[in-house]
Design an enzyme around this catalytic site. Sequence first.
Site, short mmCIF file in Angstrom:
data_model
loop_
_atom_site.label_atom_id
_atom_site.label_comp_id
_atom_site.label_asym_id
_atom_site.label_seq_id
_atom_site.Cartn_x
_atom_site.Cartn_y
_atom_site.Cartn_z
N HIS A 101 7.29 -5.19 13.95
CA HIS A 101 6.55 -4.94 15.19
C HIS A 101 5.92 -6.20 15.76
CE1 HIS A 101 2.95 -4.46 12.46
NE2 HIS A 101 2.34 -5.03 13.49
N ASP A 131 9.61 -1.84 8.91
CA ASP A 131 8.71 -2.80 9.56
C ASP A 131 8.73 -4.16 8.89
OD1 ASP A 131 7.01 -3.58 11.56
OD2 ASP A 131 5.19 -2.88 10.58
N SER A 207 -1.20 -8.53 10.79
CA SER A 207 0.12 -7.97 10.50
C SER A 207 1.10 -9.08 10.17
CB SER A 207 0.63 -7.17 11.71
OG SER A 207 -0.16 -6.04 11.94
N GLY A 264 22.26 10.52 -0.39
CA GLY A 264 23.02 11.68 0.05
C GLY A 264 22.44 12.99 -0.43
#
Length: 459
Positions: A101, A131, A207, A264
């Site tokens: 981000h 992210d 961040s 799966g």
Amino acid sequence: MALIATLATGGGGGAALAQDKVPESQAEISLSFAPLVKQAAPAVVNIYAKRIVESRQSPFASDPFFSQFFRNLGPSRPQVQNSLGSGVILSDDGIVVSNYHVVGDADEIRIALNDRREYDAEVLLADPSVDLAILKLKDAQDLPHLELRDSDSVEVGELVLAIGNPFGVGQTVSSGIVSGLARSGAAAGAERGYFIQTDAPINPGNSGGALVDTKGNLIGVNTSILSRSGGSNGIGFAIPAALVRQFVAQAREGKPAFERPWAGMSGHSVDTDMAGALGLDHPEGLVIDGMHAESPFAVKGFQPGDVILEVDGLPVSSPAEMVFRMSVKGLGGDARITRLRDGKRDEVTVPMKAAPDLPARDPVETDGRGPIPGMTLVTVNPAVIAEFGLPLATEGALVQTPGQVGQRAGLRAGDVLLEVNGKDVLTSRDADKALSDSARSLRLDVLREGRKVTMRFRL
């Protein structure tokens, strides 16, 4: 008085303990995190990212009534969006990790080091679902960097430092402890993340910054906080270094997108009531409740009702944790899966493979013969199911791009066409033909975000 005298003279042990706590030098008096910060801080960088987007300024923008109806009316103009964040250098040749981000979709990325050197950077590998982004500094060498620590060795209560650039004020260091492990929370995308929790203050701009231990090793990448006000409330989350290591490895291999093994299958955590019925002393593990026929676990004999307890000797207790363990393991090789079936434990070796991209996706772009031209459709297969997070039993044609007409009709990228005018759709060709045969009306049965939606149109 006798008790006070005993404490004062101490009988040896107590006096020695007290003596050990008295600083005897200037170094002991100034004992602090300063040496650790001097070691780790140079490897934490500031990131400045720019992205150019097209925006429209409506002539009715200042009108409180008409602005609601004419938002997109007006000429298109390019607009520059800036973002500020942090990153961590992981190698002397300029490999940097940050959050998606912060740098995702950026047109220009500039990296500023602690010593004021600046470099341009390019994104090597990025994934919005977890992210994370791996960058490479251009023409960089002999850079300070941090070593990655095995995040599975991290314990609750360890002292940690968070280093970043909160609110753009400059590089800042905050201290705290590891508050929790294996925390699940919303990542930047649709998936659920798997985090290290810390009370070290993390604020906007932190961040992508570093969460380091007392030896200066990177244990996580700061990514998000839990807050009502937008500021730090002492609940921050960091992406574990084990996943960062896998991202760096794939970036160096030149992978265009992050690849993870495909399970799966679907499942849910064992709760207290289920634990007793399964013969467990306490809730642990992941109960399988659904499985694709092509799943590598199905091939190895797993079935709904089985409980997965461990992956390579490490506990698994939620779907997010299972995805994390398999992502860290990476493609290739085998994983040792501890299974519980009918009250008995056994160990099964399962190959770590990508979801098969068969049958072929067979992309088709609809033309003017049908009511929705310019739409790109692909046949749903296991790889498409994994890529778009679809239910395991999904069959049909996925809308890759809706086109202008499809978008106006309300279709979205990721929608799955199940039926067209009551006819079952199994492939992209089925959908294209059924759309071309539409005459006076059109009915679409669509799977969207796990729900079935019916759309009707008069042609």
